[in-house]
Design an enzyme around this catalytic site. Structure first.
Site, PDB file in Angstrom:
ATOM      1  N   SER A  44      52.709  29.412   3.967  1.00 50.17           N
ATOM      2  CA  SER A  44      51.773  29.609   2.856  1.00 50.17           C
ATOM      3  C   SER A  44      50.409  30.036   3.368  1.00 50.17           C
ATOM      4  CB  SER A  44      51.630  28.336   2.016  1.00 50.17           C
ATOM      5  OG  SER A  44      50.614  27.496   2.526  1.00 50.17           O
ATOM      6  N   THR A  45      49.599  30.493   2.429  1.00 54.92           N
ATOM      7  CA  THR A  45      48.235  30.916   2.739  1.00 54.92           C
ATOM      8  C   THR A  45      47.362  29.759   3.213  1.00 54.92           C
ATOM      9  OG1 THR A  45      46.391  32.201   1.844  1.00 54.92           O
ATOM     10  CG2 THR A  45      47.371  30.575   0.375  1.00 54.92           C
ATOM     11  N   LYS A  46      47.789  28.525   2.947  1.00 52.32           N
ATOM     12  CA  LYS A  46      46.973  27.360   3.291  1.00 52.32           C
ATOM     13  C   LYS A  46      46.864  27.137   4.801  1.00 52.32           C
ATOM     14  CE  LYS A  46      46.014  26.133  -0.955  1.00 52.32           C
ATOM     15  NZ  LYS A  46      44.642  26.194  -1.495  1.00 52.32           N
ATOM     16  N   ASP A  47      47.740  27.765   5.581  1.00 52.21           N
ATOM     17  CA  ASP A  47      47.594  27.686   7.044  1.00 52.21           C
ATOM     18  C   ASP A  47      46.211  28.159   7.475  1.00 52.21           C
ATOM     19  OD1 ASP A  47      50.222  26.906   7.139  1.00 52.21           O
ATOM     20  OD2 ASP A  47      50.922  28.615   8.322  1.00 52.21           O
TER      21      ASP A  47
END
Length: 345
Positions: A44-47
């Site tokens: 996900s983009t949250k990395d």
């Protein structure tokens, strides 16, 4: 020069691919591209924000050896924080809402996180809310930091430094519209900040959920608690005003429904071969709402934030969809291509 080997999984974060969408957007003007954030190692983009915020805390001397990292999450940020914590040697404690499916909680536990499950449908300032639970854990835990993604402007910085420049480079500066879901607001705000610096005419369109306050707050500056009610999409919308959202840089918001977004996510899989998450379907529904405004030469980038494997028992489950009372006909017969036949033993 990179030879194709990496020192650890964190070096894989960022530089995600952009893929032209075809069948699902065939009636929409312009060229439509998906920024596929599930190619990050944590899917996900949250990395991006987990790595950036933690490394900034290290540089500032806030994070000490053996520290505990505390965070509030609907799932994806938790995966990312837990992954980064493993590589860097920190403990991880996460507060999640009870909208979070059991397999996501199992995933967080598999990454060594201690998980607190909190009721979703309580006010943000209720002591049982996952915001307040995370704050309390941080206050009671020596040598800990609270990432606090909703109110941490480093959330914006992470995307200003990475996602925005990647989109600009991948479109060769031709992007005309960015469509991104808004939860904490970091992805859309940071990307928009960079892109608007390159070309202020780029239109930034935020996606909000019915049951969330973001669209009305953007338009009126008013926090209207009467707009808040339970909805199913994880990681989209908010029942508070996140400081990690730069409302000034977003041109407009559009709202999407749980049901339409769920079926659009399944349609992405069936038409484009992309297994992506619930908010990706939400972004496609937003695109459809603004499609009539797009010129023929539009270059639209739609952010697909995470991977569909996290929703197998949710939107990709016929049983779950039926439990929600969703209308199967919205797949327009596409599901007939996906059947299971059991051969007698």
């Amino acid at each position: 020069m990179n030879t194709g080997t990496y020192n650890n999984v964190l070096e894989l974060i960022g530089n995600t691919p952009m893929v032209k969408l075809n069948q699902i957007v065939k009636d929409i003007p312009g060229s439509i591209y998906a920024k596929i954030e599930s190619y990050n190692p944590g899917h996900s983009t949250k990395d991006r924000i987990a790595l950036h915020i933690i490394e900034q805390a290290e540089k500032e001397g806030v994070l000490k050896p053996g520290a505990t990292i505390v965070e509030t999450t609907s799932g994806n940020t938790g995966f990312s924080v837990a992954m980064v914590s493993i590589i860097k040697g920190y403990k991880c404690v996460l507060a999640v809402s009870d909208k979070t499916k059991a397999e996501k909680i199992a995933y967080l536990k598999a990454l060594g996180a201690k998980v607190y499950v909190c009721p979703a449908n309580v006010p943000a300032d209720d002591p049982r809310s996952y915001y307040e639970v995370a704050k309390r854990i941080h206050q009671e835990t020596p040598n800990s930091i609270y990432i606090n993604q909703y109110f941490n402007t480093k959330n914006i910085d992470a995307h200003y430094l990475t996602t925005g420049p990647e989109i600009w480079k991948q479109t060769e500066g031709k992007i005309t519209h960015l469509i991104a879901c808004s939860g904490t607001g970091g992805t859309i705000s940071g990307s928009a900040k960079f892109l608007k610096e390159q070309n202020p005419n780029i239109q930034i369109i935020g996606v909000d959920a019915y049951g969330s306050i973001l669209k009305k707050y953007h338009e009126t500056g008013e926090f209207d608690s009467s707009e808040i009610y339970p909805y199913r999409i994880e990681g989209l919308g908010k029942n508070l005003v996140p400081a990690a959202t730069d409302f000034q840089i977003i041109d407009r918001f559009v709202k999407v429904t749980d049901e339409d977004s769920a079926y659009a996510t399944r349609e992405i899989a069936l038409k484009e071969g992309l297994m992506v998450g619930y908010t990706s379907g939400a972004a496609i529904m937003a695109l459809r709402q603004v499609a009539h405004e797009l010129p023929q030469d539009a270059v639209v980038v739609v952010v697909f934030p995470d991977h569909g494997s996290r929703y197998i028992t949710k939107i990709f489950s016929d049983e779950w969809m039926a439990e929600q009372g969703f209308n199967r006909s919205k797949l327009n017969g596409l599901e007939s291509r996906a059947t299971v036949h059991h051969i007698a033993k």
